[in-house]
Design a protein around this motif. Structure first.
Motif, PDB file in Angstrom:
ATOM      1  N   ALA A 115      -6.362  -0.751  25.616  1.00 17.89           N
ATOM      2  CA  ALA A 115      -6.854  -0.859  24.351  1.00 17.89           C
ATOM      3  C   ALA A 115      -5.537  -1.067  23.319  1.00 17.89           C
ATOM      4  O   ALA A 115      -4.749  -0.517  23.460  1.00 17.89           O
ATOM      5  CB  ALA A 115      -7.592   0.373  23.864  1.00 17.89           C
ATOM      6  N   THR A 116      -5.783  -2.016  22.494  1.00 17.54           N
ATOM      7  CA  THR A 116      -5.017  -2.414  21.509  1.00 17.54           C
ATOM      8  C   THR A 116      -4.825  -1.292  20.426  1.00 17.54           C
ATOM      9  O   THR A 116      -5.833  -1.283  19.592  1.00 17.54           O
ATOM     10  CB  THR A 116      -4.569  -3.674  21.295  1.00 17.54           C
ATOM     11  N   SER A 117      -3.816  -0.671  19.961  1.00 13.52           N
ATOM     12  CA  SER A 117      -3.807   0.126  18.764  1.00 13.52           C
ATOM     13  C   SER A 117      -2.630  -0.436  17.904  1.00 13.52           C
ATOM     14  O   SER A 117      -2.476  -1.492  18.048  1.00 13.52           O
ATOM     15  CB  SER A 117      -3.519   1.772  19.103  1.00 13.52           C
ATOM     16  N   SER A 118      -2.504   0.269  16.900  1.00 14.08           N
ATOM     17  CA  SER A 118      -1.175   0.123  15.848  1.00 14.08           C
ATOM     18  C   SER A 118      -0.510   1.049  15.706  1.00 14.08           C
ATOM     19  O   SER A 118      -0.684   2.259  15.833  1.00 14.08           O
ATOM     20  CB  SER A 118      -2.087  -0.352  14.744  1.00 14.08           C
ATOM     21  N   GLY A 119       0.791   0.688  15.109  1.00 16.43           N
ATOM     22  CA  GLY A 119       1.631   1.774  14.512  1.00 16.43           C
ATOM     23  C   GLY A 119       1.095   2.463  13.628  1.00 16.43           C
ATOM     24  O   GLY A 119       1.454   3.630  13.321  1.00 16.43           O
ATOM     25  N   SER A 120       0.064   1.998  12.928  1.00 17.46           N
ATOM     26  CA  SER A 120      -0.511   2.879  11.672  1.00 17.46           C
ATOM     27  C   SER A 120      -1.422   4.055  12.446  1.00 17.46           C
ATOM     28  O   SER A 120      -1.889   4.970  11.662  1.00 17.46           O
ATOM     29  CB  SER A 120      -1.656   2.080  10.989  1.00 17.46           C
ATOM     30  N   ALA A 121      -1.539   4.043  13.764  1.00 15.67           N
ATOM     31  CA  ALA A 121      -2.063   5.250  14.252  1.00 15.67           C
ATOM     32  C   ALA A 121      -1.189   6.492  14.476  1.00 15.67           C
ATOM     33  O   ALA A 121      -1.646   7.408  14.716  1.00 15.67           O
ATOM     34  CB  ALA A 121      -2.641   5.021  15.860  1.00 15.67           C
ATOM     35  N   LEU A 122       0.119   6.258  14.288  1.00 13.97           N
ATOM     36  CA  LEU A 122       0.961   7.283  14.375  1.00 13.97           C
ATOM     37  C   LEU A 122       0.974   8.368  13.321  1.00 13.97           C
ATOM     38  O   LEU A 122       1.550   9.283  13.262  1.00 13.97           O
ATOM     39  CB  LEU A 122       2.461   6.776  14.422  1.00 13.97           C
ATOM     40  N   ALA A 123       0.331   7.850  12.215  1.00 15.40           N
ATOM     41  CA  ALA A 123       0.387   8.808  10.957  1.00 15.40           C
ATOM     42  C   ALA A 123      -0.983   8.077  10.125  1.00 15.40           C
ATOM     43  O   ALA A 123      -0.950   6.912  10.110  1.00 15.40           O
ATOM     44  CB  ALA A 123       1.513   8.857  10.226  1.00 15.40           C
ATOM     45  N   GLY A 124      -1.433   9.013   9.139  1.00 12.02           N
ATOM     46  CA  GLY A 124      -2.341   8.604   8.240  1.00 12.02           C
ATOM     47  C   GLY A 124      -1.651   7.647   7.298  1.00 12.02           C
ATOM     48  O   GLY A 124      -0.701   8.149   6.598  1.00 12.02           O
ATOM     49  N   THR A 125      -2.047   6.496   7.260  1.00 12.07           N
ATOM     50  CA  THR A 125      -1.260   5.279   6.529  1.00 12.07           C
ATOM     51  C   THR A 125      -1.890   4.794   5.274  1.00 12.07           C
ATOM     52  O   THR A 125      -3.115   3.987   5.339  1.00 12.07           O
ATOM     53  CB  THR A 125      -0.778   4.124   7.509  1.00 12.07           C
ATOM     54  N   ALA A 126      -1.411   5.069   4.181  1.00  7.73           N
ATOM     55  CA  ALA A 126      -1.893   4.606   2.902  1.00  7.73           C
ATOM     56  C   ALA A 126      -2.033   3.146   2.923  1.00  7.73           C
ATOM     57  O   ALA A 126      -1.112   2.468   3.351  1.00  7.73           O
ATOM     58  CB  ALA A 126      -1.139   5.182   1.636  1.00  7.73           C
ATOM     59  N   GLY A 127      -2.942   2.762   2.251  1.00 11.53           N
ATOM     60  CA  GLY A 127      -3.154   1.298   2.078  1.00 11.53           C
ATOM     61  C   GLY A 127      -3.861   0.529   3.176  1.00 11.53           C
ATOM     62  O   GLY A 127      -4.660  -0.531   2.986  1.00 11.53           O
ATOM     63  N   VAL A 128      -4.030   1.219   4.182  1.00 12.64           N
ATOM     64  CA  VAL A 128      -5.005   1.028   5.507  1.00 12.64           C
ATOM     65  C   VAL A 128      -5.480   2.161   6.181  1.00 12.64           C
ATOM     66  O   VAL A 128      -5.589   2.391   7.338  1.00 12.64           O
ATOM     67  CB  VAL A 128      -4.288   0.127   6.392  1.00 12.64           C
ATOM     68  N   ALA A 129      -5.930   3.126   5.204  1.00 18.44           N
ATOM     69  CA  ALA A 129      -6.436   4.556   5.571  1.00 18.44           C
ATOM     70  C   ALA A 129      -7.596   4.432   6.698  1.00 18.44           C
ATOM     71  O   ALA A 129      -7.399   4.984   7.670  1.00 18.44           O
ATOM     72  CB  ALA A 129      -7.050   5.315   4.548  1.00 18.44           C
ATOM     73  N   LEU A 130      -8.544   3.670   6.794  1.00 25.28           N
ATOM     74  CA  LEU A 130      -9.500   3.574   7.646  1.00 25.28           C
ATOM     75  C   LEU A 130      -9.066   2.844   8.770  1.00 25.28           C
ATOM     76  O   LEU A 130      -9.401   3.313   9.807  1.00 25.28           O
ATOM     77  CB  LEU A 130     -10.765   2.949   6.957  1.00 25.28           C
TER      78      LEU A 130
END
Length: 161
Positions: A38-53
């Motif tokens: 499954a491809t995830s994203s660096g945004s999975a490493l922390a709650g990331t503002a601007g792309v929260a969902l």
């Protein structure tokens, strides 16, 4: 973000990943071999503002695959979540993001795929970029700040300078 857009993000990043695992993994287990990625994203490493969902759904993918990998131990089936950096894809290029505003340049997806296939036998979570390894090592609150500043900085029209 409107409700239909929110639902699509959840359906694709969560529902489709779970559905694909449910469809593909039993046959792999029956054969005694296979790999689920499954491809995830660096945004999975922390709650990331601007792309929260988006960030939350990508964390779901990592957690799902890590748990599936544990459940699949001894079956001959490997499971890997690729935590990818920004990738140079047609979809990425269609966004109004100036690569100069990013912490690092988008990477060639072929490099990420090749590395992910090499990492598949180890399973779990694979950080596909040295910058992600650095970010993952930062204390969580600082990581949220770091990643949120980087992400919102990519969209100055939405979040200001």
């Amino acid at each position: 973000m409107d409700a239909a857009t929110r639902r699509r993000i959840i359906d694709v990043n969560c529902g489709a990943t779970a559905d694909l695992a449910s469809w593909a993994l039993p046959a792999m287990v029956d054969r005694g071999r296979g790999g689920f990625v499954a491809t995830s994203s660096g945004s999975a490493l922390a709650g990331t503002a601007g792309v929260a969902l988006y960030s939350a759904t990508k964390a779901y993918s990592v957690n799902l695959v890590e748990a599936l990998g544990w459940e699949l131990r001894g079956t001959g089936v490997d499971a890997l979540a690729i935590v990818a950096p920004a990738m140079d894809t047609p979809a990425f290029r269609s966004w109004a993001v100036d690569p100069d505003d990013m912490m690092s340049r988008p990477v060639d997806p072929r490099v990420v795929v090749a590395g992910g296939l090499d990492a598949l036998p180890a399973g779990g979570r694979w950080l596909a970029d040295p910058g992600l390894e650095i970010a993952a090592g930062v204390e969580r609150a600082a990581r949220v700040d770091l990643m949120s500043e980087a992400t919102t900085g990519m969209y100055p029209d939405l979040f200001g300078p």
